[in-house]
Write an enzyme that holds these catalytic residues in place. Structure first.
Site, PDB file in Angstrom:
ATOM      1  N   THR A 332       1.038  -0.953  -0.093  1.00 17.88           N
ATOM      2  CA  THR A 332      -0.054  -0.072  -0.032  1.00 17.88           C
ATOM      3  C   THR A 332       0.850   1.197  -0.107  1.00 17.88           C
ATOM      4  O   THR A 332       1.753   1.544   1.041  1.00 17.88           O
ATOM      5  CB  THR A 332      -0.953  -0.029   1.109  1.00 17.88           C
ATOM      6  OG1 THR A 332      -0.164  -0.037   2.469  1.00 17.88           O
ATOM      7  CG2 THR A 332      -1.913  -1.129   1.240  1.00 17.88           C
ATOM      8  N   ASN A 334       1.422   4.737   0.961  1.00 16.20           N
ATOM      9  CA  ASN A 334       0.895   5.608   2.073  1.00 16.20           C
ATOM     10  C   ASN A 334       1.021   6.831   1.294  1.00 16.20           C
ATOM     11  O   ASN A 334       2.265   7.434   1.063  1.00 16.20           O
ATOM     12  CB  ASN A 334       1.703   5.224   3.231  1.00 16.20           C
ATOM     13  CG  ASN A 334       1.141   4.065   3.821  1.00 16.20           C
ATOM     14  OD1 ASN A 334       1.228   2.991   3.161  1.00 16.20           O
ATOM     15  ND2 ASN A 334       0.896   4.110   5.435  1.00 16.20           N
ATOM     16  N   GLU A 389      -4.014   4.933   2.163  1.00 19.09           N
ATOM     17  CA  GLU A 389      -3.142   4.008   1.568  1.00 19.09           C
ATOM     18  C   GLU A 389      -3.802   3.237   0.286  1.00 19.09           C
ATOM     19  O   GLU A 389      -4.906   3.134   0.484  1.00 19.09           O
ATOM     20  CB  GLU A 389      -3.031   2.545   2.613  1.00 19.09           C
ATOM     21  CG  GLU A 389      -2.394   3.122   3.933  1.00 19.09           C
ATOM     22  CD  GLU A 389      -2.102   1.736   4.872  1.00 19.09           C
ATOM     23  OE1 GLU A 389      -1.507   0.788   4.083  1.00 19.09           O
ATOM     24  OE2 GLU A 389      -2.594   1.899   5.915  1.00 19.09           O
TER      25      GLU A 389
HETATM   26  N1  RBF Z   1      -6.975  -2.242   8.042  1.00 19.54           N
HETATM   27  C1  RBF Z   1      -8.054  -2.606   9.146  1.00 19.54           C
HETATM   28  O1  RBF Z   1      -7.450  -2.683  10.158  1.00 19.54           O
HETATM   29  N2  RBF Z   1      -9.001  -2.799   8.545  1.00 19.54           N
HETATM   30  C2  RBF Z   1      -9.812  -2.860   7.496  1.00 19.54           C
HETATM   31  O2  RBF Z   1     -10.925  -2.912   7.274  1.00 19.54           O
HETATM   32  C3  RBF Z   1      -8.775  -2.505   6.370  1.00 19.54           C
HETATM   33  N3  RBF Z   1      -9.164  -2.548   5.055  1.00 19.54           N
HETATM   34  C4  RBF Z   1      -8.330  -2.276   4.165  1.00 19.54           C
HETATM   35  C5  RBF Z   1      -8.642  -2.428   2.954  1.00 19.54           C
HETATM   36  C6  RBF Z   1      -7.995  -2.129   1.865  1.00 19.54           C
HETATM   37  C7  RBF Z   1      -8.450  -2.276   0.323  1.00 19.54           C
HETATM   38  C8  RBF Z   1      -6.332  -1.821   2.242  1.00 19.54           C
HETATM   39  C9  RBF Z   1      -5.420  -1.565   0.952  1.00 19.54           C
HETATM   40  C10 RBF Z   1      -5.920  -1.755   3.380  1.00 19.54           C
HETATM   41  C11 RBF Z   1      -6.947  -1.958   4.423  1.00 19.54           C
HETATM   42  N4  RBF Z   1      -6.571  -1.822   5.842  1.00 19.54           N
HETATM   43  C12 RBF Z   1      -7.568  -2.267   6.841  1.00 19.54           C
HETATM   44  C13 RBF Z   1      -5.325  -1.361   6.338  1.00 19.54           C
HETATM   45  C14 RBF Z   1      -4.274  -2.449   6.627  1.00 19.54           C
HETATM   46  O3  RBF Z   1      -4.258  -2.438   7.858  1.00 19.54           O
HETATM   47  C15 RBF Z   1      -2.856  -1.765   6.189  1.00 19.54           C
HETATM   48  O4  RBF Z   1      -2.708  -1.622   4.708  1.00 19.54           O
HETATM   49  C16 RBF Z   1      -1.681  -2.443   6.847  1.00 19.54           C
HETATM   50  O5  RBF Z   1      -1.757  -2.631   8.188  1.00 19.54           O
HETATM   51  C17 RBF Z   1      -0.345  -1.946   6.428  1.00 19.54           C
HETATM   52  O6  RBF Z   1      -0.312  -0.653   6.793  1.00 19.54           O
HETATM   53  P1  ADP Z   2       5.009   0.821   3.826  1.00 20.60           P
HETATM   54  O1  ADP Z   2       4.621   0.120   5.109  1.00 20.60           O
HETATM   55  O2  ADP Z   2       6.354   1.456   3.911  1.00 20.60           O
HETATM   56  O3  ADP Z   2       3.742   1.371   3.236  1.00 20.60           O
HETATM   57  P2  ADP Z   2       4.191  -1.643   2.297  1.00 20.60           P
HETATM   58  O4  ADP Z   2       4.674  -2.849   2.522  1.00 20.60           O
HETATM   59  O5  ADP Z   2       2.807  -1.202   2.169  1.00 20.60           O
HETATM   60  O6  ADP Z   2       5.144  -0.478   2.880  1.00 20.60           O
HETATM   61  O7  ADP Z   2       4.540  -1.083   0.674  1.00 20.60           O
HETATM   62  C1  ADP Z   2       4.268  -0.208   0.189  1.00 20.60           C
HETATM   63  C2  ADP Z   2       5.250   0.341  -1.268  1.00 20.60           C
HETATM   64  O8  ADP Z   2       5.466  -0.681  -1.966  1.00 20.60           O
HETATM   65  C3  ADP Z   2       4.979   1.554  -1.843  1.00 20.60           C
HETATM   66  O9  ADP Z   2       5.230   2.719  -0.968  1.00 20.60           O
HETATM   67  C4  ADP Z   2       5.159   1.661  -3.134  1.00 20.60           C
HETATM   68  O10 ADP Z   2       6.631   2.188  -3.227  1.00 20.60           O
HETATM   69  C5  ADP Z   2       5.637   0.012  -3.289  1.00 20.60           C
HETATM   70  N1  ADP Z   2       4.557  -0.540  -4.295  1.00 20.60           N
HETATM   71  C6  ADP Z   2       5.135  -1.396  -5.167  1.00 20.60           C
HETATM   72  N2  ADP Z   2       4.108  -1.823  -6.034  1.00 20.60           N
HETATM   73  C7  ADP Z   2       2.777  -1.259  -5.515  1.00 20.60           C
HETATM   74  C8  ADP Z   2       1.383  -1.352  -5.512  1.00 20.60           C
HETATM   75  N3  ADP Z   2       1.026  -1.940  -6.745  1.00 20.60           N
HETATM   76  N4  ADP Z   2       0.520  -0.480  -5.054  1.00 20.60           N
HETATM   77  C9  ADP Z   2       1.098   0.308  -3.917  1.00 20.60           C
HETATM   78  N5  ADP Z   2       2.356   0.224  -3.683  1.00 20.60           N
HETATM   79  C10 ADP Z   2       3.255  -0.475  -4.385  1.00 20.60           C
HETATM   80 MG    MG Z   3       1.871   0.841   3.043  1.00 23.75          MG
END
Ligand code: RBF
Ligand code: ADP
Ligand code: MG
Length: 460
Positions: A332, A334, A389
């Site tokens: 994701t 951020n 995210e």
């Molecule tokens: N985190 C939650 O605690 N509850 C959720 O319902 C939740 N839904 C998410 C849905 C999507 C499509 C994405 C991309 C993330 C979601 N997250 C949710 C956030 C998730 O906890 C977070 O991406 C990871 O913890 C990494 O920071």
């Molecule tokens: P962080 O906790 O630092 O956000 P993540 O495990 O969520 O780390 O990874 C996110 C990073 O992965 C993004 O900041 C981006 O640089 C990279 N990335 C690669 N492919 C994707 C994608 N399809 N969607 C979102 N981020 C991506």
């Molecule tokens: Mg992230």
């Protein structure tokens, strides 16, 4: 074939969790927090609760219910047809998908509808509810129970073909299973009904949560609990607080207060085996006291909807929590929340869908589909402060920290909720991605994007 079943008058009590020596209801509210050696992986709630031996509990339930069925000689559950009809109504009346199916059937040349309307019934009872659901427009009804005999008796309501219906054929199917073990491919369901069965689940909160994860947006979740005839104060005090159980779930109540079965509609036509249409012209005054009253809670999973105004955001990608979501296949990006603060005003916490791009990247400058979480990540102990995210549905083949990302948010999928760990969360995110793809492939949605946002969406 006789549909008569004799349930003891004290049935509700006989099946109650506390009567079985199981943990008293509500005893799991204080759950331990798992502290891992990696703080970032700390999960707010334990994945399992060892207090209940689920298998033993379910066997006990099965034995009780088997015994109940084999002891049946006559029906002592009056108004069952009315109750089935009322529950089927709560589950399906004015259901957006049911209306779409009706339209679809009207429009199709051969009069057959291609859409399905799936219902899940937890608690077989006599099979009347499954029948009522099919009569109200459900195309597939999956009936669960722990008791084989109960399932067999319920299946007797149907002819041989429908009771043995397999796979994707329409009709009713009967499965000896725990609702927590139903695989996702059996759904997604448009309606789930706990047919006087939630209180007897090994873990009612978990059963509800798992059931909700099997639904699609716009689905109804109906919880009906019978009150035994001689309900006393002690029993009332152990009654499930269903509203509290759903507090963490993406559900909204469709009624201000639970509907008391005591006021369910009754007419002489309803007494037979064929439940009648509740939408007919019976007036409220014809409500009567039912001797086997139920309390019925009806909830709705929020429908997937497109935002009236698209929300555009553009911000640098910053470091997140390093939780390893990349390793789970859901990286994701951020966004810097200070930069998008204005756009965030008025956006509720939850999961959205839309398009994203890296405008400065020659190769990845085109818009691609994405899912976006705007929220506080309640699943994790770090759950403070709102983050944005973006998971782009494209393989960039590299990281892009520090680069600018453009996002256009077009629709809302669901509120944020708390999961029992990263795995459960990722499973749900996969479902979110499927729903997002479907919504974004929709022609009307794409045309709207072209018009309102002024870009042509590329077909990856
Ligand atoms: N985190 C939650 O605690 N509850 C959720 O319902 C939740 N839904 C998410 C849905 C999507 C499509 C994405 C991309 C993330 C979601 N997250 C949710 C956030 C998730 O906890 C977070 O991406 C990871 O913890 C990494 O920071
Ligand atoms: P962080 O906790 O630092 O956000 P993540 O495990 O969520 O780390 O990874 C996110 C990073 O992965 C993004 O900041 C981006 O640089 C990279 N990335 C690669 N492919 C994707 C994608 N399809 N969607 C979102 N981020 C991506
Ligand atoms: Mg992230």
């Amino acid at each position: 074939m006789s549909s008569a079943l004799a349930f003891p008058a004290t049935r509700a009590r006989a099946l109650g969790g506390s009567a079985l020596g199981a943990r008293p209801l509500g005893a799991r509210s204080k759950r331990p927090v798992i502290a891992s050696s990696r703080p970032a992986l700390r999960v707010a709630r334990a994945a399992t609760d060892a207090v209940v031996d689920k298998a033993a509990h379910n066997e006990e339930q099965a034995a009780l219910r088997d015994e109940m069925v084999s002891g049946c000689t006559e029906c002592t559950m009056p108004f069952e047809a009315e109750r089935a009809s009322a529950l089927a109504n709560a589950a399906l009346a004015d259901h957006s998908r049911a209306s779409a199916i009706a339209r679809d059937a009207d429009e199709s040349d051969d009069g057959t509808s291609k859409m399905s309307l799936r219902a899940l019934v937890v608690g077989a009872e006599t099979g009347k509810l499954a029948r009522a659901l099919l009569q109200k427009g459900a195309t597939h009804v999956l009936v669960l129970d722990h008791s084989r005999l109960m399932l067999d008796r319920a299946a007797e309501q149907f002819d041989g073909t429908s009771s043995s219906t397999m796979g994707n054929d329409s009709g009713a199917r009967f499965l000896r299973a725990d609702v927590c073990d139903v695989p996702a491919y059996q759904g997604p369901f448009d309606a789930v009904v706990f047919n006087d069965s939630l209180a007897t689940q090994a873990d009612p909160a978990e059963a509800l949560r798992r059931a909700v994860l099997l639904t699609r947006p716009g689905a109804r979740v109906v919880v009906s609990e019978r009150e035994s005839v001689e309900a006393d104060e002690a029993e009332s005090s152990t009654r499930l607080d269903v509203d509290a159980l759903v507090a963490d779930l993406p559900l909204q109540s469709t009624l201000d207060s639970p509907r008391l079965g005591k006021t369910m509609r009754r007419s002489d036509d309803d007494r037979g085996d064929s439940p009648r249409d509740e939408s007919s012209d019976v007036h409220e005054s014809s409500f009567v006291d039912l001797s086997c009253g139920s309390v019925t809670h009806t909830y709705e999973v929020p429908p997937l909807f497109k935002l009236r105004d698209a929300v555009a955001m553009s911000a640098p990608v910053v470091e997140g929590f390093g939780r390893g979501s990349r390793l789970m296949g859901v990286p994701t990006a951020n966004l810097d929340v200070d930069v998008v603060a204005e756009a965030l005003e008025g956006m509720r916490r939850g999961v959205y869908f839309g398009f994203a791009r890296l405008p400065d990247d020659f190769k990845h400058g085109r818009w691609c589909k994405c899912v976006v979480n705007v929220g506080a990540r309640p699943t994790f102990a770090d759950g403070e402060g709102v983050t944005v995210e973006v998971h782009a549905l494209r393989d960039f083949g590299r990281d892009f920290y520090g680069e600018r990302m453009d996002v256009v948010v077009l629709g809302f999928l669901r509120p944020e909720m708390r999961f029992d760990g990263l795995q459960a969360l990722v499973a749900r995110i996969m479902a979110d991605i499927g729903l997002a793809r479907g919504a974004l492939d929709d022609r009307a949605c794409r045309e709207r994007v072209d018009e309102s946002v002024g870009f042509q969406v590329s077909d990856e």
